[in-house]
Design an enzyme around this catalytic site. Structure first.
Site, PDB file in Angstrom:
ATOM      1  N   LYS B  65       0.857  -1.193   0.000  1.00 58.31           N
ATOM      2  CA  LYS B  65       0.000   0.000   0.000  1.00 58.31           C
ATOM      3  C   LYS B  65       0.893   1.242   0.000  1.00 58.31           C
ATOM      4  O   LYS B  65       1.913   1.277   0.707  1.00 58.31           O
ATOM      5  CB  LYS B  65      -0.889  -0.026   1.248  1.00 58.31           C
ATOM      6  CG  LYS B  65      -1.934   1.085   1.306  1.00 58.31           C
ATOM      7  CD  LYS B  65      -2.831   0.910   2.540  1.00 58.31           C
ATOM      8  CE  LYS B  65      -3.896   1.998   2.623  1.00 58.31           C
ATOM      9  NZ  LYS B  65      -4.773   1.832   3.814  1.00 58.31           N
ATOM     10  N   SER B 140      -9.728   1.953   2.829  1.00 57.94           N
ATOM     11  CA  SER B 140      -8.803   2.647   1.968  1.00 57.94           C
ATOM     12  C   SER B 140      -7.782   1.742   1.268  1.00 57.94           C
ATOM     13  O   SER B 140      -7.180   2.154   0.295  1.00 57.94           O
ATOM     14  CB  SER B 140      -8.055   3.704   2.790  1.00 57.94           C
ATOM     15  OG  SER B 140      -7.222   3.090   3.750  1.00 57.94           O
ATOM     16  N   SER B 164     -10.081  -0.204   7.127  1.00 59.12           N
ATOM     17  CA  SER B 164      -9.453  -0.051   5.807  1.00 59.12           C
ATOM     18  C   SER B 164      -8.761  -1.296   5.252  1.00 59.12           C
ATOM     19  O   SER B 164      -8.338  -1.292   4.099  1.00 59.12           O
ATOM     20  CB  SER B 164      -8.432   1.089   5.842  1.00 59.12           C
ATOM     21  OG  SER B 164      -9.091   2.326   5.752  1.00 59.12           O
TER      22      SER B 164
END
Lengths: 98, 473
Positions: B65, B140, B164
């Site tokens: 990420k 996210s 997330s």
């Protein structure tokens, strides 16, 4: 809770150092007032005898030995700066005397 | 398979790169891809394995990420304000991946600074759900979930502040773990809300999740909130009996909320029955303050974010728009560098901490946080793990909620309590909607009790075949 779920978005944005356009100010005003109205429900609870939680795992005074170590590579750090001179980060004047 | 010599790391990396070449144009998971480096690392890993090297992730390609610092690579947090930044150091979780032999395949998309539930707030691109490309992958960590679901990586790292990791895992049909707060060092993880953030793995199976957690967990002197305790050998604790005899599983009535999609509720209730058939005892538990979690979360998380994101000021790294003095420089840079959702949250967080409002909002939210945490402490006196839905609905359409922040926030009702309490939680696939969208089952464990989550998750997964379903391309 506090007065009428209304914040002065322009004033707070200035505190947060974000310049907003008029359109953004209007948009955020409506959206954030809605959020503040929603969080009003926390007022229903009696929390007078409840301790606040800042961290789920309370740790106190986490210390380490004060020993010199290796820091980040100076050139790599300066390479990230938007403006630099003589190995230092360049910023606008903060004092007219100098 | 690698250890048995049935395939090589080069084969795996080639497969993953081929999937990326074919699909990522549609999916949009990757921001940057380290193609040549990954292939070179795979060759090296194969040579090392031939020479007898053993490491738990040797030659396994993993996506990262875009908020974890990897030395020499960009780390934009999907924000324009960090364009041009090159990380001068490795996050501790990244250093541990390297030690375990993993290949860092590339950087994947996310909501800007992890603020969002759909990956739509990325400044760079939209990521699409592999099961229906008109729909969001969740967020996210949307890029992390989408790339694992589309076979564009073997596993990925994400971060979970209010759901997330678990919510995108549920939307994309993979396994997502939010470990206990303090389990993994946050050093090198770009901070959103420091008392809630935790790094975690997104994987195809529960066992992979256990292997990855084992590799990246542990105390780190560089993060004073990481806990100094022995990391259990999680993957070795998973047995092949797939029984849950003697386990007490709690079912919280508050988690079957109004407005929940009936197909989600049915899939989760069926999963509970399935666990009962494996020998688990089901007990009713109550988490009475759950309904306040969203209000508490959006006060505490934005307050912490307003402080953490003060560092993005155009001085030391990233974007700078000049001004005649520093104050003007900050205001212009942050206006141009941050997207709407980030601005909104910084402003809300600044407000709830400001003089005159602190007690009414921030302090009160911290007190209600105590009540939410106590709910879990009481519940775990009665059970070993808790089962619940992850999200009220399966993945929604791109654009469906992006104009209404409060509506999007309300979807986090079933995931935010876990971060507020600091406990651990996992999402695993437990069915599909009639439209063919994955549904997630949330398994919650008490602090530092990931073992129970893995046990329940592994037994459920190995006796069902939801995790074997693949999206069609």
């Amino acid at each position: 809770m506090s007065d009428a779920n209304h914040m002065d978005v322009s004033y707070v944005a200035n505190l947060a150092r974000i310049e907003l356009t008029d359109e953004e100010t209007m948009l955020f005003q409506g959206q954030l007032d809605q959020v503040l109205e929603y969080v009003e429900q926390l007022g229903e609870l009696d929390v007078s005898n409840v301790e606040p939680t800042a961290h789920a795992m309370p740790l106190v005074n986490v210390l380490r030995a004060d020993e010199p170590g290796v820091s980040l590579d100076h050139d790599a750090v300066i390479a990230n700066a938007p403006a630099d001179r003589d190995g230092q980060i360049l910023v606008p004047k903060i004092n007219e005397k100098f | 398979m690698l250890a048995a010599g049935e395939c090589t790391s080069v084969d795996i990396v080639n497969d993953v790169l081929a999937a990326i070449d074919v699909r990522d144009g549609q999916i949009g998971a990757y921001l940057t891809l380290n193609r040549e480096e990954a292939l070179a690392a795979a060759k090296e890993a194969d040579a090392e394995r031939a020479n007898g090297k053993v490491a738990c992730l040797l030659g396994i390609p993993i996506a990262i990420k875009d908020l974890l610092n990897v030395k020499g690579q960009p780390c934009t947090c999907s924000s324009k304000i960090l364009e041009g930044y090159t990380a001068p150091y490795d996050a501790t979780a990244i250093a541990k991946l390297r030690e375990a032999g993993a290949i860092l395949l590339g950087r994947v998309n996310m909501d800007e600074f992890a603020m969002g539930s759909s990956t739509e707030s990325s400044a760079f691109k939209k990521t699409h759900n592999p099961w229906d490309t008109d729909r969001v992958p969740g967020g996210s960590s949307g890029g992390s979930a989408a790339c694992v679901a589309a076979d564009e990586a073997v596993a990925a790292l994400g971060s979970d502040t209010g759901g997330s990791i678990r919510q995108p895992a549920a939307f994309c049909g993979c396994v997502g773990l939010k470990p206990t707060y303090g389990m993994i060092s946050r050093y090198g993880l770009t901070a959103f809300a420091s008392s809630l953030d935790q790094i975690g793995p997104l994987t195809k199976t529960v066992k992979d999740s256990a292997i990855l957690l084992e590799a990246i967990a542990g105390h780190d002197a560089k993060d004073s909130t990481s806990i100094d305790r022995q990391v259990p050998a999680f993957s070795g604790l998973l047995d092949d009996t797939h029984r849950l005899d003697g386990m007490k599983i709690g079912l919280p009535k508050e988690y079957f909320v109004d407005g929940m999609d009936p197909e989600v509720e049915k899939a989760v209730r069926d999963a509970v029955e399935h666990c009962k058939s494996l020998g688990a005892q089901i007990v009713d538990v109550s988490l009475p303050h759950s309904k306040y979690a969203i209000a508490v979360y959006y006060i505490i998380a934005t307050a912490e974010a307003s402080a953490n994101l003060a560092r993005f000021d155009g001085i030391r790294y990233g974007m700078r728009l000049d001004g005649k003095n520093p104050i003007e420089l900050y205001g212009k840079t942050r206006a141009a560098g941050f997207g709407s959702e980030v601005k909104r949250r910084i402003i809300l967080g600044t407000y709830v901490l400001s003089s005159g409002y602190y007690d009414a909002y921030y302090l009160r939210a911290q007190k209600v946080r105590t009540l939410i945490r106590n709910d879990f402490i009481d519940a775990f006196k009665q059970c070993d793990a808790i089962l619940a839905p992850v999200t009220p609905t399966p993945a929604y359409k791109i654009g469906e909620k992006s104009d209404d922040p409060l509506k999007m926030y309300l979807d986090d009702i079933l995931t935010t309590p876990v971060n507020l309490a600091g406990i651990c939680g996992m999402s695993i696939p437990c069915g599909f909607s009639s439209a063919g969208l994955p549904i997630g089952l949330q398994i919650l464990g008490d602090s530092f009790n990931e073992v129970n989550i893995f046990k329940v998750g592994h037994a459920y997964e190995q006796t069902t075949d939801w995790h074997k379903q693949k999206p069609m391309f």
